[in-house]
Design a protein around this motif. Structure first.
Motif, short mmCIF file in Angstrom:
data_model
loop_
_atom_site.label_atom_id
_atom_site.label_comp_id
_atom_site.label_asym_id
_atom_site.label_seq_id
_atom_site.Cartn_x
_atom_site.Cartn_y
_atom_site.Cartn_z
N GLU A 20 0.81 -1.22 0.00
CA GLU A 20 0.00 0.00 0.00
C GLU A 20 0.85 1.27 0.00
OE1 GLU A 20 -3.17 2.00 3.03
OE2 GLU A 20 -3.33 -0.18 2.73
N LYS A 21 1.92 1.29 0.80
CA LYS A 21 2.77 2.49 0.89
C LYS A 21 3.44 2.79 -0.44
CE LYS A 21 3.92 2.74 5.77
NZ LYS A 21 5.01 2.80 6.74
N ARG A 22 3.93 1.77 -1.10
CA ARG A 22 4.60 1.99 -2.39
C ARG A 22 3.60 2.38 -3.47
NH1 ARG A 22 9.35 -2.50 -2.16
NH2 ARG A 22 10.74 -1.25 -0.87
N ILE A 23 2.40 1.83 -3.39
CA ILE A 23 1.34 2.22 -4.34
C ILE A 23 1.04 3.71 -4.17
CG2 ILE A 23 -1.10 1.93 -4.93
CD1 ILE A 23 0.45 -0.44 -5.89
N GLU A 24 0.94 4.17 -2.92
CA GLU A 24 0.68 5.59 -2.65
C GLU A 24 1.82 6.46 -3.17
OE1 GLU A 24 -0.05 6.07 1.53
OE2 GLU A 24 -1.86 4.84 1.48
N ALA A 25 3.05 6.01 -2.99
CA ALA A 25 4.21 6.77 -3.47
C ALA A 25 4.20 6.84 -5.00
CB ALA A 25 5.49 6.13 -2.98
N LEU A 26 3.84 5.75 -5.63
CA LEU A 26 3.79 5.72 -7.10
C LEU A 26 2.69 6.64 -7.62
CD1 LEU A 26 4.32 1.90 -7.68
CD2 LEU A 26 5.84 3.72 -8.46
N GLU A 27 1.55 6.67 -6.93
CA GLU A 27 0.42 7.49 -7.40
C GLU A 27 0.72 8.99 -7.34
OE1 GLU A 27 -2.71 5.92 -4.95
OE2 GLU A 27 -3.42 4.60 -6.56
N LYS A 28 1.70 9.38 -6.54
CA LYS A 28 2.08 10.80 -6.46
C LYS A 28 2.81 11.25 -7.73
CE LYS A 28 2.52 10.92 -1.44
NZ LYS A 28 3.46 11.04 -0.32
N ILE A 29 3.48 10.33 -8.39
CA ILE A 29 4.33 10.69 -9.53
C ILE A 29 3.79 10.14 -10.85
CG2 ILE A 29 6.65 10.43 -10.49
CD1 ILE A 29 7.66 10.31 -7.62
N PHE A 30 3.08 9.01 -10.79
CA PHE A 30 2.66 8.34 -12.01
C PHE A 30 1.15 8.27 -12.13
CE2 PHE A 30 6.77 6.56 -10.80
CZ PHE A 30 7.49 6.76 -11.96
N TYR A 31 0.69 8.07 -13.34
CA TYR A 31 -0.72 7.76 -13.61
C TYR A 31 -0.75 6.61 -14.60
CZ TYR A 31 -0.40 10.14 -18.16
OH TYR A 31 -0.05 10.51 -19.43
N ALA A 32 -1.86 5.91 -14.62
CA ALA A 32 -2.03 4.79 -15.54
C ALA A 32 -3.12 5.16 -16.54
CB ALA A 32 -2.39 3.53 -14.79
N ALA A 33 -2.82 4.99 -17.80
CA ALA A 33 -3.82 5.31 -18.83
C ALA A 33 -3.75 4.31 -19.95
CB ALA A 33 -3.58 6.70 -19.39
#
Length: 119
Positions: free
Chosen positions: A106-119
Motif C-alpha cells: 500500500e505504501k509503495r502504491i501511494e508513493a507511485l500514485e504521487k508521480i505516475f498515472y495509468a492510462a
C-alpha cells in the motif's frame, strides 16, 4: 581654425550623438520585432493544456526504469520488477494493479500514485 579644445568637444559631442542614436535604433528594432499574441493564438494555447489530474505526472506504462525510481521507496530492483511486470502483462489502467508484484504494498502504491498515472 578650431582650437584643440573645441575639436575634442566636437568629437565627444558627435560620439555621444552616435551612441544615443544607436541605442535608440536598437530599442526600436527590439520593440517592433516582439511577437504579438492575437486572440486566436491564446485560444489555441489554452485548448492544449493537459488535464489537471495528470499535469506533471508520468504515464507508468511508458516509464523507464530510471523514471520509476523517482517514487519514494522505489529502488532499482523494485523499479526493474515493475518494468518487467508491465512488459509481461501489458499496460495497466490503475496503479493499484501493481500490488500483484511481490514487495509492492500500500505504501509503495501511494508513493507511485504521487508521480505516475495509468492510462
Amino acid at each position: 581654425m578650431l582650437t584643440d579644445e573645441r575639436k575634442i568637444r566636437k568629437f565627444y559631442l558627435i560620439l555621444a550623438a552616435i551612441s544615443l542614436l544607436s541605442i535608440g535604433i536598437t530599442w526600436l528594432v527590439l520593440f517592433l520585432t516582439q511577437p504579438v499574441l492575437t486572440e486566436p493564438a491564446m485560444t489555441v494555447w489554452t485548448a492544449t493544456i493537459p488535464k489537471a489530474q495528470y499535469q506533471d505526472k508520468i504515464n507508468i506504462n511508458t516509464a523507464t526504469i530510471e523514471e520509476l525510481t523517482y517514487a519514494e521507496g522505489i529502488g532499482p530492483s523494485t523499479a526493474q520488477k515493475i518494468y518487467d511486470f508491465l512488459q509481461q502483462n501489458g499496460p495497466i489502467t490503475a496503479i493499484s494493479e501493481l500490488d500483484a508484484i511481490n514487495g509492492i504494498g500500500e505504501k509503495r502504491i501511494e508513493a507511485l500514485e504521487k508521480i505516475f498515472y495509468a492510462a
